[in-house]
Motif scaffolding. Structure first.
Motif, PDB file in Angstrom:
ATOM      1  N   TRP A  20       0.835  -1.207   0.000  1.00  0.00           N
ATOM      2  CA  TRP A  20       0.000   0.000   0.000  1.00  0.00           C
ATOM      3  C   TRP A  20       0.871   1.258   0.000  1.00  0.00           C
ATOM      4  O   TRP A  20       0.631   2.199  -0.754  1.00  0.00           O
ATOM      5  CB  TRP A  20      -0.914  -0.028   1.237  1.00  0.00           C
ATOM      6  N   THR A  23       2.848   1.819  -3.358  1.00  0.00           N
ATOM      7  CA  THR A  23       2.041   2.063  -4.562  1.00  0.00           C
ATOM      8  C   THR A  23       1.286   3.392  -4.461  1.00  0.00           C
ATOM      9  O   THR A  23       0.346   3.642  -5.211  1.00  0.00           O
ATOM     10  CB  THR A  23       1.046   0.908  -4.822  1.00  0.00           C
ATOM     11  N   GLY A  24       1.724   4.231  -3.532  1.00  0.00           N
ATOM     12  CA  GLY A  24       1.204   5.606  -3.508  1.00  0.00           C
ATOM     13  C   GLY A  24       0.282   5.953  -2.362  1.00  0.00           C
ATOM     14  O   GLY A  24      -0.299   7.036  -2.356  1.00  0.00           O
ATOM     15  N   ASN A  26      -2.755   5.217  -1.481  1.00  0.00           N
ATOM     16  CA  ASN A  26      -4.082   5.660  -1.928  1.00  0.00           C
ATOM     17  C   ASN A  26      -5.082   5.570  -0.771  1.00  0.00           C
ATOM     18  O   ASN A  26      -5.345   4.485  -0.264  1.00  0.00           O
ATOM     19  CB  ASN A  26      -4.521   4.780  -3.108  1.00  0.00           C
ATOM     20  N   LYS A  53      -4.169  -0.756 -14.158  1.00  0.00           N
ATOM     21  CA  LYS A  53      -3.137  -0.653 -13.139  1.00  0.00           C
ATOM     22  C   LYS A  53      -3.798  -0.916 -11.790  1.00  0.00           C
ATOM     23  O   LYS A  53      -4.870  -0.355 -11.521  1.00  0.00           O
ATOM     24  CB  LYS A  53      -2.506   0.744 -13.165  1.00  0.00           C
ATOM     25  N   VAL A  55      -4.057  -0.295  -8.019  1.00  0.00           N
ATOM     26  CA  VAL A  55      -3.629   0.639  -6.974  1.00  0.00           C
ATOM     27  C   VAL A  55      -4.435   0.309  -5.715  1.00  0.00           C
ATOM     28  O   VAL A  55      -5.633   0.585  -5.655  1.00  0.00           O
ATOM     29  CB  VAL A  55      -3.878   2.112  -7.395  1.00  0.00           C
TER      30      VAL A  55
END
Lengths: 82, 202
Positions: A20, A23-24, A26, A53, A55
């Motif tokens: 998590w 991967t940015g 989010n 993708k 996310v």
């Protein structure tokens, strides 16, 4: 068995958090595709183009942590070796 | 005789207005035409884009108030960034795209027309149909007439472009979209943003 389940729980927690995080982070829903803007130079209309993708979002994080709690919690069902 | 001459003149003027109207086709070969929808939900708002736009609009740059036409959106072209959410959205509880494949707006009248250069703003009243339910609504629109710009998009063709932009809100409960269900989770208000360009080759 107790140790194995707790190790699995730990791996899930670390794995899910790391996935998590990297991967940015989010903070919305998990996405299976990501939109990027494209602008038509003549009409100046902007459109979202989607590309596949994954996310992970907070729902992914919650599901992963719940799985870890389940694995860790079930370890208490097993007795310590004498 | 004088009355007849006046009548003839009036008819001629009306015919002239009709003749000057161009028909714009909104089926975009570049797939740029789109309708964005946005609704509030826990965690974050749900945003989606539909690109399956078609329909025709008759527009006369000398008489923008005479605009008429129909815009159709292929409901199955609606995309959101989560495949599971998309499945729900297109399913029977929400848009039911198998039974109701089209979302449409048909213009009936135009008011508050203001033109500045190639841009016109107006309030267009017409029939909005979603999931088989029709309601008369008024939508503020901005029209941009791009004379002879078609060749800049499609070099093989000569003609004009008409860009239509509109922002408005509909209530999903008005159109039977999961009516009365989950309004604490997903807002009843759906904000729509239309950005489309039609072409009139000549």
């Amino acid at each position: 068995m107790r140790t194995l389940l707790r190790a699995v729980a730990l791996v899930i927690v670390v794995g899910v958090l790391a996935f998590w995080f990297f991967t940015g982070m989010n903070r919305g829903w998990t996405k299976t595709s990501v939109a990027h803007k494209e602008k038509d130079p003549v009409t100046e209309i902007e459109v979202d183009r989607y590309e596949k993708k994954f996310v992970p979002g907070l729902d992914f994080l919650a599901a992963g942590l719940a799985l870890a709690v389940l694995a860790g919690g079930s370890s208490f069902l097993f007795r310590k070796k004498a | 005789m004088k009355k007849f001459t006046l009548l003839l003149a009036a008819v001629s003027l009306n015919l002239a207005a009709f003749v000057n109207a161009e028909t714009f086709d909104f089926k975009d070969p570049k797939g740029v035409n789109n309708v964005v929808f946005r609704t509030d939900a826990p965690l974050e708002s749900i945003n989606g884009t539909a690109t399956g736009v078609s329909g025709t609009v008759e527009f006369d740059p000398a008489n923008p108030g005479s605009l008429k036409g129909k815009i159709v959106v292929d409901a199955a072209s609606l995309r959101v960034p989560n495949s599971m959410m998309q499945g729900h959205l297109q399913g029977p509880m929400w848009l039911d795209v198998k039974q109701f494949p089209e979302i449409s707006f048909e213009a009936a009248s135009v008011d508050n027309v203001k033109t500045d250069g190639n841009k016109t703003t107006a309030d267009v009243t017409g029939t909005m149909t979603i999931k088989g339910v029709s309601h008369k609504i008024t939508v503020p629109v901005q029209l941009t007439y791009l004379k002879d710009k078609l060749k800049d998009r499609l070099p093989m063709l000569q003609g004009d472009l008409l860009v239509i932009r509109a922002k408005f809100t509909v209530k999903r409960s008005d159109y039977g979209i999961n009516k009365g269900q989950g309004e604490d989770k997903v807002s009843d208000d759906i904000a729509l943003e239309l950005s489309i360009a039609g072409q009139s080759p000549h």
